[in-house]
Design a protein around this motif. Structure first.
Motif, short mmCIF file in Angstrom:
data_model
loop_
_atom_site.label_atom_id
_atom_site.label_comp_id
_atom_site.label_asym_id
_atom_site.label_seq_id
_atom_site.Cartn_x
_atom_site.Cartn_y
_atom_site.Cartn_z
N UNK A 14 0.84 -1.20 0.00
CA UNK A 14 0.00 0.00 0.00
C UNK A 14 0.87 1.24 0.00
N UNK A 15 0.43 2.26 -0.72
CA UNK A 15 1.14 3.53 -0.78
C UNK A 15 0.50 4.47 0.25
N UNK A 16 1.24 4.79 1.30
CA UNK A 16 0.70 5.62 2.37
C UNK A 16 0.36 7.01 1.87
N UNK A 17 1.03 7.45 0.79
CA UNK A 17 0.75 8.77 0.22
C UNK A 17 -0.70 8.87 -0.23
N UNK A 18 -1.23 7.75 -0.73
CA UNK A 18 -2.62 7.73 -1.19
C UNK A 18 -3.57 8.01 -0.04
N UNK A 65 -2.81 9.42 2.84
CA UNK A 65 -2.59 10.77 3.35
C UNK A 65 -3.33 11.81 2.51
N UNK A 66 -3.50 11.50 1.23
CA UNK A 66 -4.19 12.43 0.34
C UNK A 66 -5.70 12.44 0.59
N UNK A 67 -6.21 11.38 1.24
CA UNK A 67 -7.66 11.30 1.49
C UNK A 67 -8.07 12.14 2.69
N UNK A 68 -7.18 12.22 3.67
CA UNK A 68 -7.51 12.98 4.87
C UNK A 68 -7.34 14.47 4.67
N UNK A 69 -7.71 15.21 5.71
CA UNK A 69 -7.57 16.67 5.68
C UNK A 69 -6.63 17.09 6.80
N UNK A 70 -6.13 18.31 6.71
CA UNK A 70 -5.21 18.79 7.74
C UNK A 70 -5.92 18.78 9.09
#
Length: 222
Positions: A66-70, A72-77
C-alpha cells in the motif's frame, strides 16, 4: 341496618399513585440505561471498524503493498479541528502525524455508516474520535481509555530513528571493487529502502536505487 361502603378510599388512592410513580421511575431509569448502553456499543463498534481498517493499511504498508501517500491524500489537515478541542481529545499530545477524517472522508476508506469524525495517525495506528462518548460523566475519545474495554490493545514502539543494520562484503573486480550489503535488517516502519553512497571527501551522495550493491574504482575508504 348497616350500609355497605364500596369504592377506593383516599389512602388506597395515594398508595396506588405512589406505586405507579415508582414503577414509572424504574421504567425511565431502565430505558435511560438502555439508551446509554446502546450508544456505548455503537461507539465501540465504529471505532473498532476504523481501527481494523487502519491496522490493515499499516500491515500492507510494511509489505510495500500500500502507498501511504494515497491515504494521506484522502484525509484533511488536522487543523480543521478546533485547537482547544484538539488539545482536549489528544490530552495535550502533539498533533503531528494526524489527519482529520470526516464521515464523508471515511467513506473513501470503505468505511460506510460511521456517525462520527476522527483523526488518524497511520504511523502509530492511533484513532481518536472527535465526538467522543460520555460514560458516567466522563467523555472518552479513544477505545483504550474506556473503562473495562477488553478489545485489542496495540503497543507502538517508535523505531523510526534507528538506522538499518547490515554486513558488508567486498569483491575485487577488473579495475574496480564491488561493495555488497548483506543481511539488511530494518528497524523502522519500512520494508526496504534506497541505497546511496559517497567517498569520504565527496559532498554528494550517489544513488544506487533499490540494489544492495555498488562499485567503486578507487581503493579508498567509503
Amino acid at each position: 341496618m348497616r350500609t355497605s361502603e364500596k369504592g377506593i378510599t383516599l389512602v388506597s388512592l395515594v398508595i396506588t399513585i405512589v406505586i405507579l410513580m415508582l414503577i414509572t421511575g424504574v421504567a425511565i431509569s431502565a430505558s435511560t440505561d438502555s439508551i446509554k448502553s446502546a450508544k456505548r456499543t455503537a461507539f465501540i463498534t465504529e471505532m473498532e471498524m476504523i481501527h481494523e481498517k487502519v491496522n490493515t493499511i499499516y500491515e500492507k504498508r510494511k509489505l510495500n503493498e500500500e502507498d501511504i501517500t494515497y491515504y494521506n491524500s484522502l484525509g484533511q489537515v488536522v487543523s480543521r479541528v478546533d485547537a482547544s478541542k484538539l488539545k482536549e481529545i489528544l490530552k495535550g499530545q502533539s498533533s503531528m502525524g494526524y489527519l482529520y477524517f470526516s464521515k464523508e472522508d471515511l467513506k473513501k476508506l470503505d468505511l460506510d455508516n460511521i456517525s462520527q469524525d476522527v483523526i488518524i495517525n497511520f504511523t502509530t495506528r492511533d484513532v481518536v474520535s472527535v465526538t467522543g462518548i460520555e460514560i458516567d460523566g466522563n467523555t472518552y475519545y479513544k477505545l483504550l481509555d474506556i473503562p473495562n474495554y477488553s478489545g485489542q490493545k496495540i503497543e507502538y514502539v517508535n523505531k523510526n530513528t534507528e538506522a538499518p543494520t547490515f554486513d558488508v562484503e567486498v569483491n575485487k573486480l577488473v579495475g574496480s571493487w564491488q561493495i555488497v550489503l548483506k543481511n539488511i535488517t530494518y528497524h523502522s516502519n519500512v520494508a526496504r529502502g534506497t541505497l546511496s553512497y559517497k567517498l569520504n571527501e565527496n559532498q554528494d551522495w550517489i544513488i544506487a536505487g533499490e540494489k544492495t550493491y555498488f562499485e567503486v574504482t578507487t581503493p579508498r575508504v567509503i
